[in-house]
Design a protein around this motif. Structure first.
Motif, short mmCIF file in Angstrom:
data_model
loop_
_atom_site.label_atom_id
_atom_site.label_comp_id
_atom_site.label_asym_id
_atom_site.label_seq_id
_atom_site.Cartn_x
_atom_site.Cartn_y
_atom_site.Cartn_z
N PRO A 1 0.83 -1.20 0.00
CA PRO A 1 0.00 0.00 0.00
C PRO A 1 0.87 1.25 0.00
N ALA A 2 0.26 2.39 -0.26
CA ALA A 2 0.95 3.67 -0.09
C ALA A 2 1.18 3.90 1.40
N TYR A 3 2.33 4.48 1.75
CA TYR A 3 2.66 4.70 3.15
C TYR A 3 3.64 5.85 3.27
N ARG A 4 3.86 6.30 4.49
CA ARG A 4 4.89 7.30 4.77
C ARG A 4 5.70 6.85 5.96
N LEU A 5 6.95 6.49 5.75
CA LEU A 5 7.89 6.18 6.81
C LEU A 5 9.27 6.22 6.19
N SER A 6 10.16 6.99 6.79
CA SER A 6 11.51 7.15 6.27
C SER A 6 12.51 6.42 7.17
N ALA A 7 13.68 6.15 6.63
CA ALA A 7 14.70 5.45 7.40
C ALA A 7 15.10 6.23 8.65
N GLY A 8 14.96 7.56 8.59
CA GLY A 8 15.33 8.37 9.74
C GLY A 8 14.19 8.67 10.70
N SER A 9 13.00 8.13 10.44
CA SER A 9 11.87 8.37 11.34
C SER A 9 12.11 7.72 12.70
N THR A 10 11.57 8.34 13.74
CA THR A 10 11.67 7.80 15.09
C THR A 10 10.28 7.52 15.62
N LEU A 11 9.95 6.26 15.79
CA LEU A 11 8.62 5.88 16.27
C LEU A 11 8.57 5.93 17.79
N ALA B 1 7.89 3.84 19.97
CA ALA B 1 8.45 2.68 20.67
C ALA B 1 9.93 2.84 20.97
N GLY B 2 10.58 3.80 20.29
CA GLY B 2 11.97 4.08 20.57
C GLY B 2 12.93 3.27 19.72
N GLY B 3 14.18 3.67 19.73
CA GLY B 3 15.19 3.01 18.93
C GLY B 3 15.12 3.43 17.47
N THR B 4 16.23 3.30 16.79
CA THR B 4 16.25 3.65 15.37
C THR B 4 15.70 2.51 14.53
N LEU B 5 15.23 2.84 13.35
CA LEU B 5 14.78 1.79 12.44
C LEU B 5 15.95 0.91 12.00
N ALA B 6 17.14 1.49 11.90
CA ALA B 6 18.31 0.68 11.57
C ALA B 6 18.55 -0.40 12.62
N ALA B 7 18.40 -0.03 13.90
CA ALA B 7 18.61 -1.00 14.97
C ALA B 7 17.58 -2.12 14.92
N ARG B 8 16.40 -1.83 14.44
CA ARG B 8 15.35 -2.84 14.37
C ARG B 8 15.50 -3.71 13.13
N TRP B 9 15.93 -3.11 12.02
CA TRP B 9 16.01 -3.88 10.79
C TRP B 9 17.30 -4.68 10.66
N ARG B 10 18.41 -4.13 11.13
CA ARG B 10 19.69 -4.75 10.83
C ARG B 10 19.77 -6.23 11.22
N PRO B 11 19.31 -6.65 12.41
CA PRO B 11 19.47 -8.06 12.78
C PRO B 11 18.73 -9.03 11.86
N VAL B 12 17.62 -8.61 11.24
CA VAL B 12 16.87 -9.54 10.38
C VAL B 12 17.13 -9.29 8.90
N LEU B 13 17.40 -8.04 8.54
CA LEU B 13 17.58 -7.72 7.13
C LEU B 13 18.97 -8.08 6.62
N GLU B 14 19.99 -7.92 7.46
CA GLU B 14 21.34 -8.25 7.00
C GLU B 14 21.49 -9.73 6.61
#
Length: 259
Positions: free
Chosen positions: A136-146, A148-161
């Motif tokens: 779907p259409a959405y709005r969320l950037s890599a630098g967004s801070t939700l 729940a806290g923490g960066t999106l990089a910290a959340r994605w890196r363990p599963v995406l790498e």
């Protein structure tokens, strides 16, 4: 849906950054994470979708988290409807300068088929989507801070790498991501690309304004070519054949343009 890395035949994968702008609407069914490639990413996808939908109920908080103004509240409305709005193939969902230069809709025949096979996008919300994945259409950037806290990089890196590493073990990955999206996950051995402007005196600077356009044009060359490049040198040859000036340093390429 694209098969997981173990099922990939040898070929190049061109990894694109997403765009802030997205095409509205679509004629696909509502979001179904099971229809996306790489199910190992689904737990993070599911959690992020829930958080983004919940955040949309608080307009001031959503504006702050997404870095947008009141004039862009329609973007928040899109996020509120993530679970129910229609989907479209990822390669047509993203818009903007890079995707205009890629111009995937104008490809025909075998080139269109190669685009579906060779193109993928790194997404702050979905991690990695391939050209045909329905989103779907959405709005969320890599630098967004939700909230729940923490960066999106910290959340994605363990599963995406691990997903990207498995792909890179069997395919040549040409990484055209911008810095914030490259930070979501590293890719061993990927071909990286910079666009440089060369002045008459020989001095050079990184191209910023037209960077996306030239990377989109390179992506188009790579899906239009029947060749299956196996290394950075082969990618450079495809670009040079099209008249581009390319310099190679190991797995890194510089596209050099007149200033």
């Amino acid at each position: 849906m694209v098969a997981d890395a173990g099922d990939y035949p040898p070929r190049v994968l061109v990894l694109l950054p997403p765009s802030e702008t997205k095409l509205a609407g679509g004629d696909g069914p509502p979001l179904d994470l099971a229809a996306l490639s790489h199910p190992a990413l689904d737990p993070v996808r599911d959690a992020l979708v829930d958080e983004v939908v919940e955040l949309a109920a608080d307009l001031p908080a959503a504006r702050a988290a997404l870095g947008i103004s009141e004039r862009q509240d329609d973007e928040i409305a899109r996020n509120a409807a993530l679970r129910t709005s229609p989907t479209a193939p990822a390669i047509t969902r993203y818009t903007g300068v890079l995707y205009d230069a890629l111009d995937v809709r104008s490809l025909r025949g075998a080139a269109a088929g190669r685009a579906r096979e060779r193109l993928a996008t790194c997404s702050a919300l979905f991690g990695l989507v391939h050209a045909g994945d329905p989103i779907p259409a959405y709005r969320l950037s890599a630098g967004s801070t939700l909230p729940a806290g923490g960066t999106l990089a910290a959340r994605w890196r363990p599963v995406l790498e691990p997903v990207l590493a498995a792909i890179a073990a069997q395919q040549l990955v040409v990484d055209l991501r911008s810095g914030s999206y490259a930070a979501l996950a590293r890719i061993p051995g990927a071909v990286t690309v910079n666009v440089l402007a060369e002045r008459p005196d020989g001095s050079r600077s990184v191209v910023s304004h037209h960077n996306k356009s030239h990377k989109g044009a390179l992506a188009r060359l790579l899906v239009s070519s029947r060749a299956e490049p196996q290394d950075a040198g082969a990618v450079a040859r495809i670009a040079r054949k099209a008249g581009l000036t390319v310099e190679r340093r190991d797995t890194h390429l510089d596209l050099v343009l007149p200033a």
